[in-house]
Design an enzyme around this catalytic site. Structure first.
Site, PDB file in Angstrom:
ATOM      1  CG  ASP A  93      -2.285   0.652   0.955  1.00 21.25           C
ATOM      2  OD1 ASP A  93      -2.310   1.894   1.083  1.00 21.25           O
ATOM      3  OD2 ASP A  93      -3.286  -0.011   0.625  1.00 21.25           O
ATOM      4  CG  ASP A  94       0.378   6.098   0.705  1.00 20.82           C
ATOM      5  OD1 ASP A  94       1.386   6.353   0.034  1.00 20.82           O
ATOM      6  OD2 ASP A  94      -0.464   6.957   1.035  1.00 20.82           O
ATOM      7  CE  LYS A 133      -6.271   0.805  -0.980  1.00 14.10           C
ATOM      8  NZ  LYS A 133      -6.000   0.353   0.411  1.00 14.10           N
ATOM      9  CG  ASP A 142      -6.403   5.933  -1.846  1.00 16.02           C
ATOM     10  OD1 ASP A 142      -7.574   6.314  -1.719  1.00 16.02           O
ATOM     11  OD2 ASP A 142      -5.699   5.552  -0.896  1.00 16.02           O
ATOM     12  CD1 TRP A 164     -11.317   5.865   0.624  1.00 13.63           C
ATOM     13  CD2 TRP A 164     -11.951   7.689  -0.514  1.00 13.63           C
ATOM     14  NE1 TRP A 164     -10.198   6.496   0.179  1.00 13.63           N
ATOM     15  CE2 TRP A 164     -10.555   7.612  -0.511  1.00 13.63           C
ATOM     16  CE3 TRP A 164     -12.570   8.749  -1.181  1.00 13.63           C
ATOM     17  CZ2 TRP A 164      -9.758   8.564  -1.154  1.00 13.63           C
ATOM     18  CZ3 TRP A 164     -11.789   9.695  -1.824  1.00 13.63           C
ATOM     19  CH2 TRP A 164     -10.406   9.589  -1.792  1.00 13.63           C
ATOM     20  N   GLY A 165     -16.686   5.130  -1.585  1.00 13.36           N
ATOM     21  CA  GLY A 165     -18.120   5.439  -1.690  1.00 13.36           C
ATOM     22  C   GLY A 165     -18.414   6.857  -2.140  1.00 13.36           C
ATOM     23  NE  ARG A 190     -12.294   1.125   1.251  1.00 18.18           N
ATOM     24  CZ  ARG A 190     -11.218   1.786   1.671  1.00 18.18           C
ATOM     25  NH1 ARG A 190     -10.011   1.388   1.348  1.00 18.18           N
ATOM     26  NH2 ARG A 190     -11.346   2.840   2.458  1.00 18.18           N
ATOM     27  CG  ASP A 248      -9.263   4.496   5.139  1.00 15.80           C
ATOM     28  OD1 ASP A 248      -9.808   4.515   4.022  1.00 15.80           O
ATOM     29  OD2 ASP A 248      -8.075   4.797   5.328  1.00 15.80           O
TER      30      ASP A 248
HETATM   31  C1  GAL Z   1      -6.749   5.660   2.037  1.00 17.16           C
HETATM   32  C2  GAL Z   1      -7.236   4.269   1.713  1.00 17.16           C
HETATM   33  C3  GAL Z   1      -6.539   3.293   2.639  1.00 17.16           C
HETATM   34  C4  GAL Z   1      -5.052   3.411   2.447  1.00 17.16           C
HETATM   35  C5  GAL Z   1      -4.595   4.849   2.641  1.00 17.16           C
HETATM   36  C6  GAL Z   1      -3.134   5.043   2.296  1.00 17.16           C
HETATM   37  O1  GAL Z   1      -7.362   6.576   1.188  1.00 17.16           O
HETATM   38  O2  GAL Z   1      -8.616   4.210   1.863  1.00 17.16           O
HETATM   39  O3  GAL Z   1      -6.998   1.989   2.393  1.00 17.16           O
HETATM   40  O4  GAL Z   1      -4.713   2.961   1.168  1.00 17.16           O
HETATM   41  O5  GAL Z   1      -5.347   5.735   1.845  1.00 17.16           O
HETATM   42  O6  GAL Z   1      -2.713   6.359   2.507  1.00 17.16           O
END
Ligand code: GAL
Length: 630
Positions: free
Chosen positions: A82-83, A183, A185, A251-252, A268, A272
């Site tokens: 992820d990030d 993924k 974002d 996120w919806g 999503r 979160d």
């Molecule tokens: C959010 C995302 C999380 C994660 C995070 C990383 O926007 O919903 O699942 O990826 O960023 O910064």
């Protein structure tokens, strides 16, 4: 006769000057079927366990744990970074540079590469996932003040997101680095208006926001959809036929719950998840009424699992099992968010419960449907590929509750034995008619069920949401869904008036329910099975070898007497097969039938048919007892 059965060759004559019919059947399945997600993707992701403090040792240790514990064999195959992985975007040529201090195997010379890491994961029998953002900047850059591993360098070097680099980055991720999942974002198109402090200070460039979490009306739904669609096209170009998963993370927001299914493989539906009971409820609620919007190829993603942490840790086995059971039943991707180096037998027994995982991975791909609902207890029923069922009885509250499960909830005959196998205790029992059980605080009782089906020679449509796509659901303008539990978020606490996130999708098509939280009822008669939708809608149904379609159609009692009638049409592979009379509010439901023996895609169209309209809402159209019959 209140229905017409046409011979299957009737073509509507459309005058040349007429506007194109927005409900014109296409004869095809229009939800996304690119990429590879015949069942919900499963695996592990670094975010919930490590936030942005991710490195190669952590990723590989978790990957090894998936293999050593047998979880990989159960289906947990995606290992997603992820990030936090990126160092910068090189200014000379725009190439993304990996933070090699944390990913030593990527130090392959002047052009760092994840290829050694993905090769290693592939050699372990696993798949590899990467993370990016649809805007110029990442979530960590925009929202987190003390984020570890921020991209470094000049303003341009810190623009690590896809915006303006879609083709280049996607080629790098898929063709060069061989990732299998991405993924994407959405923070970059959310948090950088010209007046944002980090824009005014010169840290980042402004990007006029396309989504506003607090305002559906203020979001540019078409604009954000276009950006995500372009990324999907680039993945198709650069994956060179290799199977891939495209995971949307909006996120919806931006009404993504209505279009994510057409663009990605998982999407999503909420902001979160947190390791908090209330937050798990919020995320659950964002998928509960969306069973028709998930199918093989495109899944509702309630976010990654927090099993193992906080309210779902080893001391909270009941809560952990509930969280896991519900995600399995609702076909949310099972992505572990736990540091697997710390995995103990108790947690492994949850992630590794093969019978529960099998519900999620059932090839029919039917998300569980709500059979009973209150703010306290919910009963979810899922129809499996072999015709048997699973049921979850879920106590949302912090005190014990009684729950009565009936054969009707399961659409099984009350006169014969219904056999239950408890998927956690492994106990077996049976009942006739109904059975009462006590649910401990926060408990989910989860059973595999067999018995005599009420509809012996077919399947109700509401038993096969995985084969139905609401191609046009008739919602005139996106509205926020008020049924979603408003939880206290750790990032706001009880400051201000509450979060007020606007999750769109209210009024969408639903199995066994009418839109806007109403029950199926026509002219005073209630129906416990059917599809509820708005007039001005078109549903696509994949026919798996059935020969007849049958339903009782009418305007739902949640509509309005003063408003015009609805006409119901059944199409088969683009040809009109049957059409109802104009059904008025208050008129008893009428039967409609069609021969679908050789038909691949059945389309169910509900049209507003003239008359007045006193409300912005179209009339609710009910396909009661809709079924495919042998
Ligand atoms: C959010 C995302 C999380 C994660 C995070 C990383 O926007 O919903 O699942 O990826 O960023 O910064």
């Amino acid at each position: 006769m209140s229905f017409v059965l046409l011979a299957g060759m009737l073509a509507l004559s459309v005058p040349a000057w007429a506007a194109p019919d927005p409900l014109a059947p296409s004869g095809r399945w229009s939800a996304n079927s690119d990429g590879h997600a015949p069942v919900p993707p499963m695996g592990w992701n670094s975010w919930n366990a490590f936030n942005s403090d991710v490195d190669e040792e952590k990723v590989l240790a978790s990957a090894q744990a998936l293999v050593d514990t047998g979880l990989a064999r159960l289906g947990y195959r995606y290992v997603n970074i992820d990030d936090g992985w990126w160092l910068k975007r090189r200014e000379s040529d725009g190439r993304l540079i990996i933070r090699t201090a944390h990913f030593p195997s990527a130090a392959t010379g002047p052009d760092p590469s994840f290829r050694p890491l993905t090769d290693r994961l592939h050699a372990m029998g696993l798949k590899a996932g990467i993370y990016s953002d649809i805007g110029r900047n990442s979530c960590g850059q925009i929202y987190t003040p003390d984020f570890k591993n921020q991209p470094e360098g000049s303003l341009a070097e810190r623009e690590v997101g896809l915006y303006g680099h879609v083709d280049q980055d996607i080629r790098l991720f898929f063709a060069e680095w061989n990732f299998d999942l991405i993924k994407v974002d959405g923070c970059g198109v959310r948090g950088l208006p010209a007046d944002a402090p980090r824009v005014r200070s010169g840290l980042y460039r402004a990007l006029p926001p396309l989504v506003d979490m607090q305002s559906l009306g203020g979001s540019d739904v078409a604009g954000v959809r276009k950006l995500y669609t372009e990324v999907g096209e680039a993945i198709r170009r650069h994956s060179h036929g290799r199977p891939y998963v495209y995971s949307l993370c909006l996120w919806g927001a931006g009404d993504v719950r209505s279009w994510g299914k057409d663009v990605g493989n998982m999407s999503r539906t909420s902001d979160d998840i947190q390791p908090l009971w209330g937050r798990m409820l919020t995320n659950l609620d964002t998928v509960t009424h969306r069973a028709l919007y998930a199918h093989p190829g495109s899944w509702n993603d309630a976010d990654m699992l927090f099993v193992g942490t906080g309210d779902f840790d080893q001391q909270h086995g009941v809560e952990a099992r509930s969280h896991f059971s519900l995600w399995a039943m609702l076909n949310s991707p099972l992505i572990i968010g736990y540091d697997l180096r710390k995995l103990r037998p108790q947690l492994l027994a949850i992630f590794g419960n093969a019978e529960v995982v099998a519900l999620n991975q059932d090839p029919a791909g039917n998300q569980a449907v709500l059979a009973y609902d209150s703010g306290e207890v919910q009963i979810f029923v899922k129809t499996l590929a072999d015709g048997s069922k699973a049921v979850a009885l879920f106590n949302r509250t912090g005190a014990a509750r009684d729950a009565i499960l009936t054969a009707d909830h399961l659409k099984m005959l009350p006169s014969s034995d219904v056999r239950l196998r408890d998927l956690w205790s492994k106990e077996e029992r049976s009942f006739r008619g109904e059975t009462k059980m006590q649910l401990a605080a926060h408990e989910t009782r989860l059973f595999r069920v067999s018995g005599d089906r009420r509809l012996a020679d077919g399947l109700y449509l509401s038993e096969q949401p995985g084969r139905i796509n609401p191609a046009v659901d008739g919602i005139p303008a996106p509205l926020p869904d008020p049924t979603i539990h408003p939880s206290i978020t750790p990032w706001v606490g009880t400051r201000g008036g509450g979060e007020h996130v606007q999750y769109g999708g209210w009024g969408g098509a639903e199995p066994d329910r009418a839109p806007y939280g109403k029950l199926l009822r026509v002219a005073g008669k209630s129906y416990d099975t059917g599809i509820g939708v708005l007039a001005g809608s078109r549903l696509e149904v994949r026919n798996a070898g059935f020969s007849q379609f049958a339903a009782m159609v009418g305007v739902n009692d949640s509509g309005r007497r003063a408003d015009g009638p609805v006409v119901f049409e059944v199409w088969g592979d683009g040809k009109l097969l049957a059409r109802s009379a104009a059904m008025r509010f208050g008129a008893a439901a009428a039967p409609i039938k069609a021969d679908i023996a050789k038909v691949r895609i059945v389309e169910l169209v509900a049209r507003a048919s003239g008359g007045t309209r006193t409300s912005a809402m179209p009339q609710p159209a009910t396909w009661a007892e809709a079924a495919l019959l042998k």
